[in-house]
Design an enzyme around this catalytic site. Structure first.
Site, PDB file in Angstrom:
ATOM      1  N   LYS A  42       0.844  -1.194   0.000  1.00  0.00           N
ATOM      2  CA  LYS A  42       0.000   0.000   0.000  1.00  0.00           C
ATOM      3  C   LYS A  42       0.882   1.247   0.000  1.00  0.00           C
ATOM      4  O   LYS A  42       1.641   1.478   0.937  1.00  0.00           O
ATOM      5  CB  LYS A  42      -0.920  -0.023   1.221  1.00  0.00           C
ATOM      6  CG  LYS A  42      -1.845  -1.237   1.233  1.00  0.00           C
ATOM      7  CD  LYS A  42      -2.738  -1.274   2.451  1.00  0.00           C
ATOM      8  CE  LYS A  42      -1.962  -1.491   3.727  1.00  0.00           C
ATOM      9  NZ  LYS A  42      -2.848  -1.762   4.884  1.00  0.00           N
TER      10      LYS A  42
ATOM     11  N   THR B  78      -9.112   9.324   8.244  1.00  0.00           N
ATOM     12  CA  THR B  78      -8.795   8.061   7.574  1.00  0.00           C
ATOM     13  C   THR B  78      -8.541   6.923   8.555  1.00  0.00           C
ATOM     14  O   THR B  78      -7.943   5.913   8.201  1.00  0.00           O
ATOM     15  CB  THR B  78      -7.548   8.239   6.689  1.00  0.00           C
ATOM     16  OG1 THR B  78      -6.461   8.717   7.513  1.00  0.00           O
ATOM     17  CG2 THR B  78      -7.808   9.220   5.559  1.00  0.00           C
TER      18      THR B  78
ATOM     19  N   GLY C 163      -8.723   3.643  10.374  1.00  0.00           N
ATOM     20  CA  GLY C 163      -9.298   2.349  10.019  1.00  0.00           C
ATOM     21  C   GLY C 163      -9.118   1.940   8.579  1.00  0.00           C
ATOM     22  O   GLY C 163      -9.633   0.889   8.161  1.00  0.00           O
ATOM     23  N   THR C 164      -8.371   2.720   7.821  1.00  0.00           N
ATOM     24  CA  THR C 164      -8.228   2.428   6.388  1.00  0.00           C
ATOM     25  C   THR C 164      -7.656   1.036   6.133  1.00  0.00           C
ATOM     26  O   THR C 164      -8.168   0.274   5.305  1.00  0.00           O
ATOM     27  CB  THR C 164      -7.317   3.477   5.722  1.00  0.00           C
ATOM     28  OG1 THR C 164      -7.823   4.773   6.012  1.00  0.00           O
ATOM     29  CG2 THR C 164      -7.269   3.281   4.224  1.00  0.00           C
ATOM     30  N   GLY C 165      -6.569   0.689   6.824  1.00  0.00           N
ATOM     31  CA  GLY C 165      -5.914  -0.593   6.582  1.00  0.00           C
ATOM     32  C   GLY C 165      -6.774  -1.770   6.974  1.00  0.00           C
ATOM     33  O   GLY C 165      -6.865  -2.765   6.231  1.00  0.00           O
ATOM     34  N   CYS C 166      -7.422  -1.676   8.143  1.00  0.00           N
ATOM     35  CA  CYS C 166      -8.316  -2.749   8.583  1.00  0.00           C
ATOM     36  C   CYS C 166      -9.447  -2.934   7.580  1.00  0.00           C
ATOM     37  O   CYS C 166      -9.829  -4.059   7.234  1.00  0.00           O
ATOM     38  CB  CYS C 166      -8.905  -2.407   9.945  1.00  0.00           C
ATOM     39  SG  CYS C 166      -7.718  -2.063  11.244  1.00  0.00           S
TER      40      CYS C 166
END
Length: 262
Positions: free
Chosen positions: A175, A206, A208-211
């Site tokens: 990412k 933003t 929580g984007t990765g989860c």
């Protein structure tokens, strides 16, 4: 009534509701799947940061996992915050006996820079967890933490992917959200390359984007999509969620998991 595809998240709880188990379950529901959870740790956090984190005992994690998988079954598994080497190794053992695609989000630090994985657990992630991954989804900080490769340009995403793939996942999704310019991610299995681009959005909320991205990939895999199809659909969903992210509390607010319904 036929049950929807079943997806299991193995991760930590976020009391603020923007990341972790809470984000995972919201994402799974938004994408038409039935989300289930194995909580590995409880965190006290809000929009300003993580105030505390308490890993659960290994036996509690193992009991949750077996309760779900042995009775209900799963069609995809997603891992997030695992906190300690003992938990990483226990979860790897459990996942290794489960016949379902696995999305590994090697969570190392929170959005605010708070550590969520003990340094002593890094080797267990490399040698026990990553080899089981259908897709590994590290951000650039996690790539550096796991491999020592530091990425400063889009071209270096290939180096990062090669370093992650060396630990054994079938696919790596690197990412590139921390780079400048468009939000560019590289998905590769070492042979195929898929570059996923989206405009960089002017929204600081933003959390929580990765989860959310990893859970969206797991949900799409549970619905029978190929890895490239699942990642592309997940990227589209997350881009919309970031665009709709909203202020909450005094710090960084969450992405909007329900943006398609508003």
């Amino acid at each position: 009534m036929t049950a929807p595809p079943r997806v299991l998240t193995v991760a930590g709880s976020d009391s603020g509701g923007g990341a972790g188990i809470q984000a995972d379950l919201k994402t799974m529901l938004a994408l038409g799947t039935h989300g289930m959870s194995v909580i590995t740790a409880v965190t006290a956090q809000n929009s300003l940061g993580v105030r505390g984190a308490w890993p659960l005992p290994v036996e509690a994690v193992r009991a949750q996992y077996r309760s779900v998988v042995d009775d209900i079954g799963v069609q995809a598994v997603k891992t997030g915050m695992l906190a300690s080497a003992e938990l990483v190794e226990a979860v790897a053992e459990l996942i290794g006996s489960t016949d379902a695609p696995v999305v590994v989000d090697p969570v190392g630090v929170s959005k605010h820079g708070d550590p969520l994985l003990a340094a002593s657990a890094l080797d267990s992630v490399r040698t026990r967890l990553l080899p089981l991954a259908t897709v590994a989804t590290p951000n650039l900080d996690e790539v550096a933490q796991l491999t020592g490769v530091r990425v400063a340009s889009e071209e270096q995403l290939r180096d990062a992917a090669a370093a992650v793939l060396a630990y054994g996942p079938r696919w790596a999704l690197i990412k590139g959200g921390h780079l400048s310019g468009d939000a560019v991610d590289l998905l590769t299995d070492g042979t195929e390359e898929h570059w996923l681009r989206a405009p960089r959005l002017d929204n600081r909320h933003t959390h929580g984007t990765g989860c959310t991205l990893a859970s969206a990939i797991a949900a799409e895999l549970a619905k029978g999509r190929s890895v490239p199809e699942a990642v592309s659909a997940a990227k589209e969903y997350v881009t919309g969620a970031i665009a709709a992210g909203f202020a909450l509390g005094g710090g960084i607010g969450p992405v909007d998991h329900g943006w398609r319904f508003r």
